[in-house]
Design a protein around this motif. Sequence first.
Motif, PDB file in Angstrom:
ATOM      1  N   GLU A 147       0.830  -1.207   0.000  1.00 20.84           N
ATOM      2  CA  GLU A 147       0.000   0.000   0.000  1.00 20.84           C
ATOM      3  C   GLU A 147       0.867   1.261   0.000  1.00 20.84           C
ATOM      4  N   LEU A 148       1.926   1.265   0.793  1.00 13.67           N
ATOM      5  CA  LEU A 148       2.805   2.427   0.833  1.00 13.67           C
ATOM      6  C   LEU A 148       3.493   2.642  -0.518  1.00 13.67           C
ATOM      7  N   ILE A 149       3.973   1.569  -1.118  1.00 14.84           N
ATOM      8  CA  ILE A 149       4.672   1.678  -2.399  1.00 14.84           C
ATOM      9  C   ILE A 149       3.720   2.081  -3.512  1.00 14.84           C
ATOM     10  N   SER A 150       2.545   1.469  -3.559  1.00 11.59           N
ATOM     11  CA  SER A 150       1.612   1.791  -4.644  1.00 11.59           C
ATOM     12  C   SER A 150       1.167   3.242  -4.560  1.00 11.59           C
ATOM     13  N   ARG A 151       0.925   3.735  -3.344  1.00 11.45           N
ATOM     14  CA  ARG A 151       0.536   5.140  -3.194  1.00 11.45           C
ATOM     15  C   ARG A 151       1.684   6.071  -3.589  1.00 11.45           C
ATOM     16  N   THR A 152       2.901   5.654  -3.282  1.00 11.11           N
ATOM     17  CA  THR A 152       4.059   6.455  -3.665  1.00 11.11           C
ATOM     18  C   THR A 152       4.200   6.525  -5.185  1.00 11.11           C
ATOM     19  N   LEU A 153       4.096   5.387  -5.841  1.00  6.84           N
ATOM     20  CA  LEU A 153       4.229   5.357  -7.302  1.00  6.84           C
ATOM     21  C   LEU A 153       3.095   6.105  -7.994  1.00  6.84           C
ATOM     22  N   LYS A 154       1.922   6.121  -7.375  1.00  2.00           N
ATOM     23  CA  LYS A 154       0.782   6.824  -7.971  1.00  2.00           C
ATOM     24  C   LYS A 154       1.002   8.332  -8.040  1.00  2.00           C
ATOM     25  N   ARG A 155       1.981   8.826  -7.313  1.00  7.06           N
ATOM     26  CA  ARG A 155       2.271  10.254  -7.385  1.00  7.06           C
ATOM     27  C   ARG A 155       2.905  10.640  -8.725  1.00  7.06           C
ATOM     28  N   LYS A 156       3.338   9.636  -9.480  1.00  7.00           N
ATOM     29  CA  LYS A 156       3.955   9.907 -10.775  1.00  7.00           C
ATOM     30  C   LYS A 156       3.373   9.074 -11.907  1.00  7.00           C
ATOM     31  N   TYR A 157       2.841   7.893 -11.581  1.00 11.99           N
ATOM     32  CA  TYR A 157       2.384   6.962 -12.605  1.00 11.99           C
ATOM     33  C   TYR A 157       0.938   6.539 -12.354  1.00 11.99           C
ATOM     34  N   ARG A 158       0.328   5.968 -13.401  1.00 13.03           N
ATOM     35  CA  ARG A 158      -0.953   5.275 -13.243  1.00 13.03           C
ATOM     36  C   ARG A 158      -0.630   3.846 -12.826  1.00 13.03           C
ATOM     37  N   VAL A 159      -1.077   3.471 -11.649  1.00 10.17           N
ATOM     38  CA  VAL A 159      -0.650   2.215 -11.028  1.00 10.17           C
ATOM     39  C   VAL A 159      -1.838   1.272 -10.844  1.00 10.17           C
ATOM     40  N   ALA A 160      -1.640   0.020 -11.238  1.00  7.27           N
ATOM     41  CA  ALA A 160      -2.607  -1.041 -10.951  1.00  7.27           C
ATOM     42  C   ALA A 160      -2.014  -1.892  -9.835  1.00  7.27           C
ATOM     43  N   VAL A 161      -2.815  -2.217  -8.821  1.00  7.71           N
ATOM     44  CA  VAL A 161      -2.266  -2.853  -7.628  1.00  7.71           C
ATOM     45  C   VAL A 161      -3.209  -3.936  -7.117  1.00  7.71           C
ATOM     46  N   THR A 162      -2.641  -4.937  -6.474  1.00 12.78           N
ATOM     47  CA  THR A 162      -3.423  -5.998  -5.837  1.00 12.78           C
ATOM     48  C   THR A 162      -4.432  -5.395  -4.871  1.00 12.78           C
ATOM     49  N   ARG A 295       4.864  12.074   8.888  1.00 13.41           N
ATOM     50  CA  ARG A 295       3.848  11.783   9.905  1.00 13.41           C
ATOM     51  C   ARG A 295       2.882  10.739   9.350  1.00 13.41           C
ATOM     52  N   THR A 296       3.121   9.501   9.712  1.00 14.41           N
ATOM     53  CA  THR A 296       2.335   8.405   9.162  1.00 14.41           C
ATOM     54  C   THR A 296       1.052   8.207   9.965  1.00 14.41           C
ATOM     55  N   HIS A 297       0.197   7.326   9.442  1.00 14.98           N
ATOM     56  CA  HIS A 297      -0.987   6.864  10.171  1.00 14.98           C
ATOM     57  C   HIS A 297      -0.796   5.409  10.589  1.00 14.98           C
ATOM     58  N   LEU A 298       0.469   5.039  10.823  1.00 15.17           N
ATOM     59  CA  LEU A 298       0.821   3.685  11.232  1.00 15.17           C
ATOM     60  C   LEU A 298       1.196   3.693  12.706  1.00 15.17           C
ATOM     61  N   ALA A 310       9.315   1.970   0.867  1.00 13.05           N
ATOM     62  CA  ALA A 310       8.560   2.854  -0.025  1.00 13.05           C
ATOM     63  C   ALA A 310       9.433   4.008  -0.511  1.00 13.05           C
ATOM     64  N   ILE A 311      10.269   4.534   0.368  1.00 12.31           N
ATOM     65  CA  ILE A 311      11.171   5.625  -0.020  1.00 12.31           C
ATOM     66  C   ILE A 311      12.147   5.136  -1.092  1.00 12.31           C
ATOM     67  N   ALA A 312      12.683   3.924  -0.898  1.00 12.79           N
ATOM     68  CA  ALA A 312      13.664   3.376  -1.841  1.00 12.79           C
ATOM     69  C   ALA A 312      13.046   3.134  -3.215  1.00 12.79           C
ATOM     70  N   GLN A 323       6.754  14.291  -2.844  1.00 13.05           N
ATOM     71  CA  GLN A 323       5.618  13.456  -3.220  1.00 13.05           C
ATOM     72  C   GLN A 323       5.660  12.110  -2.490  1.00 13.05           C
ATOM     73  N   ILE A 324       6.858  11.590  -2.266  1.00 11.76           N
ATOM     74  CA  ILE A 324       6.994  10.347  -1.502  1.00 11.76           C
ATOM     75  C   ILE A 324       6.482  10.555  -0.080  1.00 11.76           C
ATOM     76  N   VAL A 325       6.897  11.635   0.530  1.00 10.96           N
ATOM     77  CA  VAL A 325       6.454  11.945   1.902  1.00 10.96           C
ATOM     78  C   VAL A 325       4.937  12.088   1.946  1.00 10.96           C
ATOM     79  N   ALA A 326       4.376  12.834   1.007  1.00 11.23           N
ATOM     80  CA  ALA A 326       2.923  13.056   0.985  1.00 11.23           C
ATOM     81  C   ALA A 326       2.175  11.750   0.789  1.00 11.23           C
ATOM     82  N   ALA A 327       2.717  10.873  -0.039  1.00 17.23           N
ATOM     83  CA  ALA A 327       2.050   9.596  -0.300  1.00 17.23           C
ATOM     84  C   ALA A 327       2.027   8.725   0.947  1.00 17.23           C
TER      85      ALA A 327
END
Length: 340
Positions: A147-162, A295-298, A310-312, A323-327
């Motif tokens: 979830e963290l990675i897909s949201r991060t990638l969505k800041r730049k790409y159209r992402v399809a995710v499980t 500031r996460t919600h974890l 997710a950062i990597a 955008q990574i931080v915001a995601a």
Amino acid sequence: LIERQSATGDNIISIPSASAGSSPKCLVVRSDETWSLKGIPNAYVMLENDTNTSGNLVEVLNCTLTLEDITFDGNRYAAAAVGAGAAAAVIDDPAVTDGMSAAEKANYFVVPDTLKALQELAARHRRQLGIPILAITGSNGKTTTKELISRTLKRKYRVAVTQGNFNNHIGVPLTLLAMDRSAEVGVVEMGASHCGEIALLCSIAQPDFGLITNIGKAHLEGFGGIEGVMRGKGELLDYLQTHGGTAFYSSESEYLAQMIGKRKGLQAVPYSTAGMTAAEKGNYLTVRKGATEIRTHLVGDYNIGNVAAAIAVGGHFGVPEQQIVAAIESYEPDNNRSQR
């Protein structure tokens, strides 16, 4: 199964409708969850009762496939599905059509194994998509990291995710079939409890990138011990090594560093939590690295590793740091994971 071209010229695998303009209407429901196969007109997947999806009807690409296990035999529902409006049914029990006229039998396609047919269909669809796919597996933290990675990638790409936990030998094919040509990147979660399962999922999803969150004691009974877990999860690395893919891994994990080191020539991107601090502020985890605060919600400082992953990945794919931080900050678990 019959190959044809859609009106837009995209190659797809489809079963033609019994009459021009008809579309499937039979939907078998699992709870309230609906799967829409985007980009494929009038195709939906709705599953019944079993969270592992075995033993139930799967409607895909304008047809219905039947799956069976010890408890359920989906072949029993094929005729009802066709009668309710499904364009066709893929079955593996020829007896389903006993007593039917030739015209009625034309709505059924008999295959040796409907599960294998579903997997092969998904593999073909994935090849035709031609997009980079990142596979995520591990003993723990797969879904949160996904979830963290897909949201991060969505800041730049159209992402399809499980979606949800569709990460097994049925869920992964359904995930792939839900992807359409608008997707620029795919993120696929892979689960396993025995050796050989990740290898199968890789043969279907054909990932270009992979990430193993960790090596732990989950499913030890199936893997036969920690060495078995390393072999089983390592099947993702084996696939990437053979096919020129890239692996992301935590350099702080002795197990993962060892697994990467044994696979000479494998392209690998290490990441770590070095220089990162984690503290709970209020109810949630706040991660700091230098002047950057996330500031996460974890909850739970163990999530710092998931944040680092997710950062990597985001950095490797060129997502700007802000955008990574915001995601990461935008992710609020809705499935009781990493929550109080």
